[in-house]
Design a protein around this motif. Sequence first.
Motif, PDB file in Angstrom:
ATOM      1  N   GLY A   1      -6.101  13.941 -13.150  1.00 41.80           N
ATOM      2  CA  GLY A   1      -7.082  14.953 -13.193  1.00 41.80           C
ATOM      3  C   GLY A   1      -6.621  15.785 -14.425  1.00 41.80           C
ATOM      4  O   GLY A   1      -7.020  17.036 -14.511  1.00 41.80           O
ATOM      5  N   ASP A   2      -6.132  15.117 -15.312  1.00 44.02           N
ATOM      6  CA  ASP A   2      -5.624  15.867 -16.785  1.00 44.02           C
ATOM      7  C   ASP A   2      -6.191  14.978 -17.698  1.00 44.02           C
ATOM      8  O   ASP A   2      -7.099  13.993 -17.617  1.00 44.02           O
ATOM      9  CB  ASP A   2      -3.964  15.515 -16.708  1.00 44.02           C
ATOM     10  N   LEU A   3      -5.832  15.551 -19.046  1.00 45.76           N
ATOM     11  CA  LEU A   3      -6.281  14.894 -20.159  1.00 45.76           C
ATOM     12  C   LEU A   3      -5.618  13.541 -20.269  1.00 45.76           C
ATOM     13  O   LEU A   3      -4.384  13.592 -19.916  1.00 45.76           O
ATOM     14  CB  LEU A   3      -5.958  15.616 -21.494  1.00 45.76           C
TER      15      LEU A   3
ATOM     16  N   ALA B   1       5.931  15.861 -16.889  1.00 43.97           N
ATOM     17  CA  ALA B   1       5.433  15.299 -18.102  1.00 43.97           C
ATOM     18  C   ALA B   1       4.126  15.117 -18.034  1.00 43.97           C
ATOM     19  O   ALA B   1       3.357  15.026 -18.985  1.00 43.97           O
ATOM     20  CB  ALA B   1       6.298  13.858 -18.245  1.00 43.97           C
ATOM     21  N   ILE B   2       3.340  14.697 -16.799  1.00 46.52           N
ATOM     22  CA  ILE B   2       2.058  14.490 -16.914  1.00 46.52           C
ATOM     23  C   ILE B   2       1.358  15.768 -16.925  1.00 46.52           C
ATOM     24  O   ILE B   2       0.101  15.943 -17.590  1.00 46.52           O
ATOM     25  CB  ILE B   2       1.574  14.086 -15.166  1.00 46.52           C
ATOM     26  N   ARG B   3       1.833  16.919 -16.596  1.00 40.86           N
ATOM     27  CA  ARG B   3       1.116  17.979 -16.682  1.00 40.86           C
ATOM     28  C   ARG B   3       1.461  18.904 -18.136  1.00 40.86           C
ATOM     29  O   ARG B   3       0.491  19.730 -18.326  1.00 40.86           O
ATOM     30  CB  ARG B   3       1.221  19.170 -15.495  1.00 40.86           C
ATOM     31  N   SER B   4       2.455  18.392 -18.652  1.00 39.70           N
ATOM     32  CA  SER B   4       2.930  19.363 -19.845  1.00 39.70           C
ATOM     33  C   SER B   4       3.126  18.486 -21.042  1.00 39.70           C
ATOM     34  O   SER B   4       3.390  19.108 -22.111  1.00 39.70           O
ATOM     35  CB  SER B   4       4.444  20.282 -19.284  1.00 39.70           C
ATOM     36  N   ALA B   5       3.270  17.474 -20.964  1.00 36.03           N
ATOM     37  CA  ALA B   5       3.379  16.584 -22.075  1.00 36.03           C
ATOM     38  C   ALA B   5       2.836  15.435 -22.059  1.00 36.03           C
ATOM     39  O   ALA B   5       1.663  15.425 -22.403  1.00 36.03           O
ATOM     40  CB  ALA B   5       5.333  16.061 -22.290  1.00 36.03           C
ATOM     41  N   ALA B   6       3.509  14.155 -21.595  1.00 40.99           N
ATOM     42  CA  ALA B   6       2.671  13.071 -21.707  1.00 40.99           C
ATOM     43  C   ALA B   6       3.568  11.877 -20.603  1.00 40.99           C
ATOM     44  O   ALA B   6       4.901  11.884 -21.014  1.00 40.99           O
ATOM     45  CB  ALA B   6       2.338  12.118 -23.017  1.00 40.99           C
TER      46      ALA B   6
ATOM     47  N   ALA C   1      -5.647  16.897  -8.189  1.00 40.67           N
ATOM     48  CA  ALA C   1      -6.821  16.519  -8.844  1.00 40.67           C
ATOM     49  C   ALA C   1      -8.097  16.116  -7.686  1.00 40.67           C
ATOM     50  O   ALA C   1      -9.041  16.004  -7.867  1.00 40.67           O
ATOM     51  CB  ALA C   1      -6.708  15.034  -9.630  1.00 40.67           C
ATOM     52  N   GLY C   2      -7.431  16.105  -6.394  1.00 47.15           N
ATOM     53  CA  GLY C   2      -8.545  16.128  -5.410  1.00 47.15           C
ATOM     54  C   GLY C   2      -9.016  14.331  -5.086  1.00 47.15           C
ATOM     55  O   GLY C   2     -10.136  14.465  -4.767  1.00 47.15           O
TER      56      GLY C   2
ATOM     57  N   VAL D   1       1.324  13.028  -6.537  1.00 48.95           N
ATOM     58  CA  VAL D   1       1.183  14.665  -6.521  1.00 48.95           C
ATOM     59  C   VAL D   1       0.024  15.054  -7.456  1.00 48.95           C
ATOM     60  O   VAL D   1      -0.841  15.878  -6.822  1.00 48.95           O
ATOM     61  CB  VAL D   1       2.451  15.311  -6.910  1.00 48.95           C
ATOM     62  N   SER D   2      -0.031  14.401  -8.505  1.00 47.45           N
ATOM     63  CA  SER D   2      -0.956  14.839  -9.235  1.00 47.45           C
ATOM     64  C   SER D   2      -2.333  14.388  -9.084  1.00 47.45           C
ATOM     65  O   SER D   2      -3.370  15.031  -9.123  1.00 47.45           O
ATOM     66  CB  SER D   2      -0.663  14.413 -10.918  1.00 47.45           C
TER      67      SER D   2
END
Lengths: 526, 395
Positions: free
Chosen positions: B190-192, B42-47, B234-235, B229-230
């Motif tokens: 590290g995402d939008l 969800a974090i990487r592909s939706a919300a 994102a370092g 994980v995220s």
Amino acid sequence: MAANRYDAVVIGGGHNGLVAAAYLARAGKKVLVLERRHLVGGSAVTEEIYPGFKYSVCSYVVSLLRPEIIRELDLSAHGLDLLPLESTVTPLPNGDYLARWADHDQTRRELYRHSPRDAEAYDEFGTLMYHLAFAVKPILSMVPPDPTSLSPADLRSLLKLANHFRGLGEEKLYPLIKLMTMSSADYLDEWFETEALKATMSASGVIGTFLGPRSPGTAYVLLHHYMGEIDGAFRAWGFAKGGTGSVSEAIASAARGLGAEIRTEASVARVIIENGRAAGVALESGEEIRANVVVSGVDPRLTFLGLIEPDELPSEFVQAIKRFRIRGSSGKVNLALDALPNLACLPGVGPHLRGAVSISPSIEYLERAYDDAKYGSFSRHPYMDIVLPSMIDPDMAPPGKHVMSIFVQYAPYELNGGWNDAQREEFGDAVIDTLSEYMPNLKEIILHRQVLTPWDMERDFGLTEGNIFHGELSLHQLFFMRPAAPWTDYHTPIKDFYQCGSGTHPGGGISGASGRLAALTMLEDM
Amino acid sequence: MLRTTPFHPRTGPLCQAKNWRRWAGYVAASSYELTHEREYHAIRSAAALIDVSPLYKYSVRGPDAGRLLNRVVTRDVDKCAVNQVMYTPWCDEDGKVIDDGTLSRLGEETFRLTAAEPNLRWLRDNALGLNVTIDDVTDSIAAVALQGPNSREILKHASDAELDDLRFFRLTPARVQEVPVTISRTGYTGDLGYEVWVDAERAVSLWDALMAAGEPYGITPAGMLALDVSRIEAGLLLNQVDYIPANKALLETRKSSPFELSLGWTVALGKDQFVGRASLVEEQRRGPASHLRGLEIEWESLEEIYAEFGLPPELPTIAWRTSVPVYSNSKQIGYATSGAWSPTLKRYIALAHLRAQHAELGTKLAMEVTAEHQRKSALARVVTTPFFDPERKRA
């Protein structure tokens, strides 16, 4: 006659005497322990004073029992079982309380309620004290060197000590010097603002001394608490299942297993000295027991002024022992309870009853308690450290019933007019009255009350002036000053006569360190 | 007792896994579902909606607020405009990192600082003689992170904010269905994404509004496992995991400077004076002894190791947080502090402290892996972080 000859005779079956005996026996020596009372343990005894209720009569928690002793004597196999005593609750006069729990987050939350600043400082303080305790700890298991001696052994030991302190670095050395010289109240003032926190912590700095929290030198004893914490991983801190007597019994069992002989109701009248050497002991019964060496586990006053003819000792040493500060300052109240006490600040049954309850609401409270004692009275509102052993070990009392152990300070040995039965009861009443302010139902649930004054401790437990540490743990009486220089390495002015009690380095608490170090010193000589 | 966050009336029933962990004295959901995988995606592909209320939050305000913060943190606070956010570490006198967090300038003389550990005393001690008020607002302000490619659309529907104009690391006051909030374009993924700050008493209303607006966009409550994980992808560093705070370290060698954490870009040595400056000037001249770097563990090497036992590579199913030795020619030259299999990158990645001479990008190293109870070394390469850095993050 030959059957009656021992390699070593130990005077006093307290925990240090038993530890010394165990180590001597472990080295193959023929050892005899002589205990005046009907049971071993000295001040670390469990007794059923009131039917069905077991009291840890004097000493009531285990804080510094050396892990190497637990290991080397295999005390777990001999029944030692230390249960955690996890929290401390300080009830406050305003109906609130201050608690410290086993859980770090929970403690932080609780401290935060009183002072966000203190909640944060507590962690940093803990880190510093951990460092300092770690720095000082090696000294605890070291035979004190004589700083005036030029013998290679003493010099080596002093050099080791100097290097140790040099290696600390200034960020540890300076706080350590502060700790050595300041009062616990002043030291804690530098860190905290919550009165109850400072008072409860500083109380550990004055236990067993005739000093108040504002007396210089009391800060050092704060470290002892954290030393227990370093070894905490091994659970060397807590409450012994079966009461503190079970610690003594575990050591006695280990000693017997190693071949030591233990005789109770065998009161030593004097040490037999022949040609300037200890040759054995004479009992009150008239019986004489011969031994190559004699070691005393009783306090320095009793040892050197009670068991030895004065003309056998150098007069300056006799003077030093007379000056050795051994003022008793505490009393003990043990209660058998019909039900659990109810804390006004935390009503009902809760985890707080499995920990300590400390009556130490403020530094001023403690200092005023000390003021009473300075002028010859017991504290009308004393500092108290309370535990309910039956909440930790249900076998201490009949099912559903409880025992309460109350350590009380101050109760001066030199009471105006002296202690007597009436004074004892008055002292007991002051304790119960004060405690009832925080535990409203207390008076209704008491089935039996045992009150020990410093005089009782002297008479019943052989503690001179009722001092629980065989001499105050103040700075001028520690390490190479304990009990009197230069006789601090367990030797005495009399050849083949040794000391192994709490009045020698490092002393204090159920640590066993004195007994172990004394035995190792004796074995080197034997 | 341990506290629950202001969102707990909603997060509590949602947590099917009953999988809670501690975070700064609060309980936080590790995952809501029985596995965290859907939450991660969800974090990487939706919300994803992540409760980050346990973060320590400090309100710093008054004529000298900027001066105090400039004295404490390593970034140049004078360059932080109103409605701007800065990520910054702060150090002790020896230039070793105590903590890190985000600094939001809410007004000319009003700031909010987040932290992983309590810092009230440190801030107040440094405020001596300054005209500034510092309050711990951890309990009174709740925060929720809305992260992922759909986060902007959701917030546009839920709030009155002009989000197309809100740049990366900027903030805006807004309303979400009458609830006053602050929206910052920040996050730990590290995402939008955005973080929404709200008065604790209105937290549940905010949650409900975001969940309702997000429903058509696949909004999913996510827990700490997915976040972990995220953040590695994102370092982003984690206090007490990737570094030990200087004021809690038992050993000198456990402390790290910002340079050693590869946070040199946050150190404004041009600033007049700040805690640790002298030591950091000296360290910059000398060069740091180690660097925190990204490691990518080579798949082929893992395959070889596991093939010995007749197995395909076995990968960690969740991010790990243990110290793992890193070698160069069989000699230990560092240690990894956290790592994970990146489902997005399809790579096994880790963050590692490496001695300076082994920290060059592209350096070939080896990381310990345990296969069938045996310690093995898998080949690894020093790579740049963030491992994952999508354009949408800043776009």
